[in-house]
Motif scaffolding. Structure first.
Motif, PDB file in Angstrom:
ATOM      1  N   VAL A   1       1.248  -1.409   0.155  1.00 49.16           N
ATOM      2  CA  VAL A   1       0.151   0.401  -0.202  1.00 49.16           C
ATOM      3  C   VAL A   1       0.963   1.227  -0.455  1.00 49.16           C
ATOM      4  CG1 VAL A   1      -1.573  -1.282   1.319  1.00 49.16           C
ATOM      5  CG2 VAL A   1      -0.001   0.273   2.100  1.00 49.16           C
ATOM      6  N   LYS A   2       2.188   1.292  -0.350  1.00 46.60           N
ATOM      7  CA  LYS A   2       3.409   2.522   0.227  1.00 46.60           C
ATOM      8  C   LYS A   2       2.643   3.507  -0.958  1.00 46.60           C
ATOM      9  CE  LYS A   2       6.594   0.693   2.552  1.00 46.60           C
ATOM     10  NZ  LYS A   2       8.046  -0.068   2.746  1.00 46.60           N
ATOM     11  N   GLY A   3       2.632   4.662  -1.040  1.00 46.23           N
ATOM     12  CA  GLY A   3       2.758   5.453  -2.748  1.00 46.23           C
ATOM     13  C   GLY A   3       1.459   5.193  -2.693  1.00 46.23           C
ATOM     14  N   ARG A   4      -0.221   4.672  -1.557  1.00 49.40           N
ATOM     15  CA  ARG A   4      -1.202   4.738  -1.808  1.00 49.40           C
ATOM     16  C   ARG A   4      -2.293   5.237  -0.927  1.00 49.40           C
ATOM     17  NH1 ARG A   4      -3.900   0.273  -3.583  1.00 49.40           N
ATOM     18  NH2 ARG A   4      -2.647  -1.513  -2.766  1.00 49.40           N
ATOM     19  N   PHE A   5      -1.912   4.256   0.181  1.00 49.70           N
ATOM     20  CA  PHE A   5      -2.460   5.308   1.466  1.00 49.70           C
ATOM     21  C   PHE A   5      -1.502   6.050   2.679  1.00 49.70           C
ATOM     22  CE2 PHE A   5      -5.247   0.244   1.754  1.00 49.70           C
ATOM     23  CZ  PHE A   5      -4.878   1.187   0.575  1.00 49.70           C
ATOM     24  N   THR A   6      -2.318   6.224   2.840  1.00 51.26           N
ATOM     25  CA  THR A   6      -2.215   7.474   4.114  1.00 51.26           C
ATOM     26  C   THR A   6      -2.826   7.075   5.379  1.00 51.26           C
ATOM     27  OG1 THR A   6      -1.228   8.966   2.528  1.00 51.26           O
ATOM     28  CG2 THR A   6      -2.043  10.391   4.219  1.00 51.26           C
ATOM     29  N   ILE A   7      -1.778   7.357   6.342  1.00 54.58           N
ATOM     30  CA  ILE A   7      -2.832   7.446   7.614  1.00 54.58           C
ATOM     31  C   ILE A   7      -2.361   8.974   8.440  1.00 54.58           C
ATOM     32  CG2 ILE A   7      -0.466   6.235   8.960  1.00 54.58           C
ATOM     33  CD1 ILE A   7      -2.120   4.243  10.839  1.00 54.58           C
ATOM     34  N   SER A   8      -3.053   8.814   8.763  1.00 53.76           N
ATOM     35  CA  SER A   8      -3.930  10.041   9.763  1.00 53.76           C
ATOM     36  C   SER A   8      -4.589   9.999  11.194  1.00 53.76           C
ATOM     37  CB  SER A   8      -3.629  11.481   8.348  1.00 53.76           C
ATOM     38  OG  SER A   8      -5.025  11.399   8.542  1.00 53.76           O
ATOM     39  N   ARG A   9      -4.118  11.456  11.590  1.00 53.81           N
ATOM     40  CA  ARG A   9      -5.169  11.485  12.766  1.00 53.81           C
ATOM     41  C   ARG A   9      -5.141  13.284  13.042  1.00 53.81           C
ATOM     42  NH1 ARG A   9      -0.610   9.742  16.318  1.00 53.81           N
ATOM     43  NH2 ARG A   9       0.764  12.248  16.823  1.00 53.81           N
ATOM     44  N   ASP A  10      -6.579  13.248  13.234  1.00 49.86           N
ATOM     45  CA  ASP A  10      -7.024  14.655  13.341  1.00 49.86           C
ATOM     46  C   ASP A  10      -6.899  14.930  15.527  1.00 49.86           C
ATOM     47  OD1 ASP A  10      -8.700  16.992  14.535  1.00 49.86           O
ATOM     48  OD2 ASP A  10      -9.742  16.751  12.329  1.00 49.86           O
ATOM     49  N   ASN A  11      -6.075  15.114  16.183  1.00 51.94           N
ATOM     50  CA  ASN A  11      -6.371  15.585  17.576  1.00 51.94           C
ATOM     51  C   ASN A  11      -7.720  16.558  17.746  1.00 51.94           C
ATOM     52  OD1 ASN A  11      -3.190  13.765  16.735  1.00 51.94           O
ATOM     53  ND2 ASN A  11      -2.215  15.541  17.370  1.00 51.94           N
TER      54      ASN A  11
END
Length: 120
Positions: free
Chosen positions: A63-73
């Motif tokens: 999934v590298k380059g296609r998926f992004t993990i993030s968060r809204d603190n």
């Protein structure tokens, strides 16, 4: 009590995008490690992406380059942005939180899962 609730799954055509959300309650998301797993029919659960307390990210190769993990603190919500989706990405996706405890221990918590289907 720590609770995780995923949403955002659905049916999408190959090449499309989805954003999964993981609403966290009972703990502060940014103080713990967040993971996204997936499980396809007949396969073992697979770790897809990780975000640590300090914001370091890691992804499985597929999934590298296609998926992004993030968060809204402020909102205490985690996300998995999935682009350029492929049929092989079809699976139930689970949010996982490793909640830090005293003496270095960590307790795992899971959401209920959300189905992602990539098909034309």
């Amino acid at each position: 009590q720590v609770q995780l609730a995923e949403s955002g799954g659905g049916l999408v055509q190959p090449g499309g995008s989805l954003r999964l959300s993981c609403v966290v309650s009972g703990t502060i998301l940014s103080q713990n490690t967040m993971n996204w797993y997936r499980q396809a029919p007949g396969k073992e659960r697979e770790l897809v992406a990780t975000m640590t307390k300090i914001g370091a990210r890691n992804y499985t190769d597929s999934v590298k380059g296609r998926f992004t993990i993030s968060r809204d603190n402020p909102k205490n919500i985690g996300y998995l942005q999935m682009n350029s989706l492929k049929p092989d990405d079809t699976a139930v996706y689970y949010c996982n939180l490793l909640v830090s405890r005293p003496l270095g221990k960590r307790d795992p918590y899971w959401g209920q899962g959300t189905q992602v289907t990539v098909s034309s």
